[in-house]
Design a protein around this motif. Structure first.
Motif, PDB file in Angstrom:
ATOM      1  N   VAL A   7     106.695  -4.709  23.499  1.00 52.34           N
ATOM      2  CA  VAL A   7     108.041  -5.080  23.040  1.00 52.34           C
ATOM      3  C   VAL A   7     108.400  -6.456  23.585  1.00 52.34           C
ATOM      4  O   VAL A   7     108.918  -7.315  22.863  1.00 52.34           O
ATOM      5  CB  VAL A   7     109.076  -4.031  23.497  1.00 52.34           C
ATOM      6  N   PHE A   8     108.107  -6.704  24.840  1.00 47.77           N
ATOM      7  CA  PHE A   8     108.450  -7.967  25.478  1.00 47.77           C
ATOM      8  C   PHE A   8     107.438  -9.061  25.162  1.00 47.77           C
ATOM      9  O   PHE A   8     107.775 -10.236  25.140  1.00 47.77           O
ATOM     10  CB  PHE A   8     108.590  -7.783  26.990  1.00 47.77           C
ATOM     11  N   ARG A   9     106.190  -8.681  24.893  1.00 50.34           N
ATOM     12  CA  ARG A   9     105.178  -9.672  24.519  1.00 50.34           C
ATOM     13  C   ARG A   9     105.518 -10.307  23.181  1.00 50.34           C
ATOM     14  O   ARG A   9     105.183 -11.460  22.936  1.00 50.34           O
ATOM     15  CB  ARG A   9     103.803  -9.007  24.446  1.00 50.34           C
ATOM     16  N   GLY A  10     106.186  -9.554  22.314  1.00 48.78           N
ATOM     17  CA  GLY A  10     106.592 -10.107  21.030  1.00 48.78           C
ATOM     18  C   GLY A  10     107.743 -11.088  21.159  1.00 48.78           C
ATOM     19  O   GLY A  10     107.933 -11.946  20.305  1.00 48.78           O
ATOM     20  N   GLN A  28     107.632   2.458  36.657  1.00 54.51           N
ATOM     21  CA  GLN A  28     107.520   1.116  37.240  1.00 54.51           C
ATOM     22  C   GLN A  28     106.202   0.990  38.001  1.00 54.51           C
ATOM     23  O   GLN A  28     105.523  -0.032  37.908  1.00 54.51           O
ATOM     24  CB  GLN A  28     108.703   0.853  38.156  1.00 54.51           C
ATOM     25  N   ASN A  29     105.824   2.013  38.748  1.00 49.99           N
ATOM     26  CA  ASN A  29     104.549   1.992  39.463  1.00 49.99           C
ATOM     27  C   ASN A  29     103.367   1.955  38.503  1.00 49.99           C
ATOM     28  O   ASN A  29     102.358   1.311  38.788  1.00 49.99           O
ATOM     29  CB  ASN A  29     104.441   3.181  40.411  1.00 49.99           C
ATOM     30  N   LEU A  30     103.483   2.644  37.368  1.00 45.82           N
ATOM     31  CA  LEU A  30     102.419   2.585  36.365  1.00 45.82           C
ATOM     32  C   LEU A  30     102.284   1.176  35.791  1.00 45.82           C
ATOM     33  O   LEU A  30     101.173   0.696  35.567  1.00 45.82           O
ATOM     34  CB  LEU A  30     102.688   3.583  35.228  1.00 45.82           C
ATOM     35  N   ILE A  31     103.398   0.511  35.557  1.00 38.87           N
ATOM     36  CA  ILE A  31     103.344  -0.859  35.039  1.00 38.87           C
ATOM     37  C   ILE A  31     102.720  -1.796  36.080  1.00 38.87           C
ATOM     38  O   ILE A  31     101.918  -2.663  35.731  1.00 38.87           O
ATOM     39  CB  ILE A  31     104.744  -1.338  34.603  1.00 38.87           C
ATOM     40  N   ILE A  32     103.052  -1.609  37.334  1.00 36.04           N
ATOM     41  CA  ILE A  32     102.437  -2.422  38.386  1.00 36.04           C
ATOM     42  C   ILE A  32     100.928  -2.167  38.432  1.00 36.04           C
ATOM     43  O   ILE A  32     100.136  -3.108  38.566  1.00 36.04           O
ATOM     44  CB  ILE A  32     103.105  -2.148  39.751  1.00 36.04           C
ATOM     45  N   SER A  33     100.527  -0.910  38.266  1.00 34.98           N
ATOM     46  CA  SER A  33      99.097  -0.594  38.206  1.00 34.98           C
ATOM     47  C   SER A  33      98.447  -1.285  37.017  1.00 34.98           C
ATOM     48  O   SER A  33      97.335  -1.812  37.121  1.00 34.98           O
ATOM     49  CB  SER A  33      98.885   0.919  38.085  1.00 34.98           C
ATOM     50  N   ARG A  34      99.144  -1.303  35.890  1.00 37.21           N
ATOM     51  CA  ARG A  34      98.632  -1.964  34.682  1.00 37.21           C
ATOM     52  C   ARG A  34      98.468  -3.461  34.925  1.00 37.21           C
ATOM     53  O   ARG A  34      97.489  -4.069  34.480  1.00 37.21           O
ATOM     54  CB  ARG A  34      99.593  -1.698  33.516  1.00 37.21           C
ATOM     55  N   ILE A  35      99.401  -4.067  35.642  1.00 37.16           N
ATOM     56  CA  ILE A  35      99.305  -5.493  35.964  1.00 37.16           C
ATOM     57  C   ILE A  35      98.069  -5.754  36.822  1.00 37.16           C
ATOM     58  O   ILE A  35      97.295  -6.677  36.561  1.00 37.16           O
ATOM     59  CB  ILE A  35     100.565  -5.978  36.705  1.00 37.16           C
ATOM     60  N   LEU A  36      97.881  -4.935  37.835  1.00 47.39           N
ATOM     61  CA  LEU A  36      96.729  -5.107  38.717  1.00 47.39           C
ATOM     62  C   LEU A  36      95.418  -4.889  37.972  1.00 47.39           C
ATOM     63  O   LEU A  36      94.437  -5.599  38.199  1.00 47.39           O
ATOM     64  CB  LEU A  36      96.833  -4.164  39.917  1.00 47.39           C
ATOM     65  N   LEU A  37      95.399  -3.928  37.066  1.00 51.12           N
ATOM     66  CA  LEU A  37      94.186  -3.674  36.292  1.00 51.12           C
ATOM     67  C   LEU A  37      93.865  -4.820  35.336  1.00 51.12           C
ATOM     68  O   LEU A  37      92.707  -5.016  34.972  1.00 51.12           O
ATOM     69  CB  LEU A  37      94.330  -2.365  35.506  1.00 51.12           C
ATOM     70  N   SER A  38      94.867  -5.583  34.926  1.00 47.88           N
ATOM     71  CA  SER A  38      94.611  -6.699  34.016  1.00 47.88           C
ATOM     72  C   SER A  38      93.780  -7.796  34.692  1.00 47.88           C
ATOM     73  O   SER A  38      93.186  -8.622  34.011  1.00 47.88           O
ATOM     74  CB  SER A  38      95.923  -7.275  33.488  1.00 47.88           C
ATOM     75  N   TRP A  39      93.722  -7.800  36.001  1.00 46.50           N
ATOM     76  CA  TRP A  39      92.909  -8.783  36.711  1.00 46.50           C
ATOM     77  C   TRP A  39      91.427  -8.426  36.658  1.00 46.50           C
ATOM     78  O   TRP A  39      90.586  -9.233  37.046  1.00 46.50           O
ATOM     79  CB  TRP A  39      93.341  -8.882  38.169  1.00 46.50           C
ATOM     80  N   VAL A  96     100.149   4.501  28.059  1.00 45.49           N
ATOM     81  CA  VAL A  96     101.556   4.712  28.414  1.00 45.49           C
ATOM     82  C   VAL A  96     102.305   3.387  28.576  1.00 45.49           C
ATOM     83  O   VAL A  96     103.457   3.275  28.161  1.00 45.49           O
ATOM     84  CB  VAL A  96     101.642   5.551  29.710  1.00 45.49           C
ATOM     85  N   CYS A  97     101.662   2.388  29.144  1.00 40.95           N
ATOM     86  CA  CYS A  97     102.358   1.141  29.481  1.00 40.95           C
ATOM     87  C   CYS A  97     102.373   0.103  28.363  1.00 40.95           C
ATOM     88  O   CYS A  97     103.364  -0.615  28.206  1.00 40.95           O
ATOM     89  CB  CYS A  97     101.728   0.513  30.721  1.00 40.95           C
ATOM     90  N   ASP A  98     101.299  -0.007  27.602  1.00 42.94           N
ATOM     91  CA  ASP A  98     101.198  -1.097  26.631  1.00 42.94           C
ATOM     92  C   ASP A  98     102.272  -1.080  25.545  1.00 42.94           C
ATOM     93  O   ASP A  98     102.784  -2.148  25.199  1.00 42.94           O
ATOM     94  CB  ASP A  98      99.800  -1.144  26.019  1.00 42.94           C
ATOM     95  N   PRO A  99     102.666   0.061  24.976  1.00 43.79           N
ATOM     96  CA  PRO A  99     103.733  -0.005  23.961  1.00 43.79           C
ATOM     97  C   PRO A  99     105.039  -0.596  24.504  1.00 43.79           C
ATOM     98  O   PRO A  99     105.700  -1.385  23.815  1.00 43.79           O
ATOM     99  CB  PRO A  99     103.927   1.450  23.540  1.00 43.79           C
TER     100      PRO A  99
END
Length: 89
Positions: free
Chosen positions: A66-69, A32-43, A59-62
């Motif tokens: 799933v949900f982006r589809g 979950q923390n990695l996904i939050i980091s990924r969100i912040l990096l998208s900015w 690690v996070c994008d796959p």
């Protein structure tokens, strides 16, 4: 209070079961923390080319894809991380 939130999901009360439950809770928390980091990096799109940050994307994008589809971006806003974090909790 029960310090092991998933202990009710596994019958019994052995050390091995507690170890597995604690390990899963820790894994989901780290992910979950990695996904939050990924969100912040998208900015900061320029950081996507940094080699040191590539493991986070790998690690996070796959999981997020799933949900982006399922849910398209709304007004350019990607809602897939919200669903992914909710599922991990």
């Amino acid at each position: 209070a029960n310090s092991r939130p998933l202990a009710a999901a596994i019958p019994g009360d052995t050390v091995a079961e507690g170890f597995v439950v604690t390990g899963l809770v820790n894994f989901f928390g780290i992910y979950q923390n990695l996904i939050i980091s990924r969100i912040l990096l998208s900015w900061f799109p320029a950081l996507q080319r940094q080699p040191i940050l590539q493991p986070i994307y790998t690690v996070c994008d796959p999981f997020l894809n799933v949900f982006r589809g399922v849910i398209p971006p709304i007004f350019g806003l990607d809602l897939s991380p919200i669903i992914a974090i909710t599922l991990l909790q």
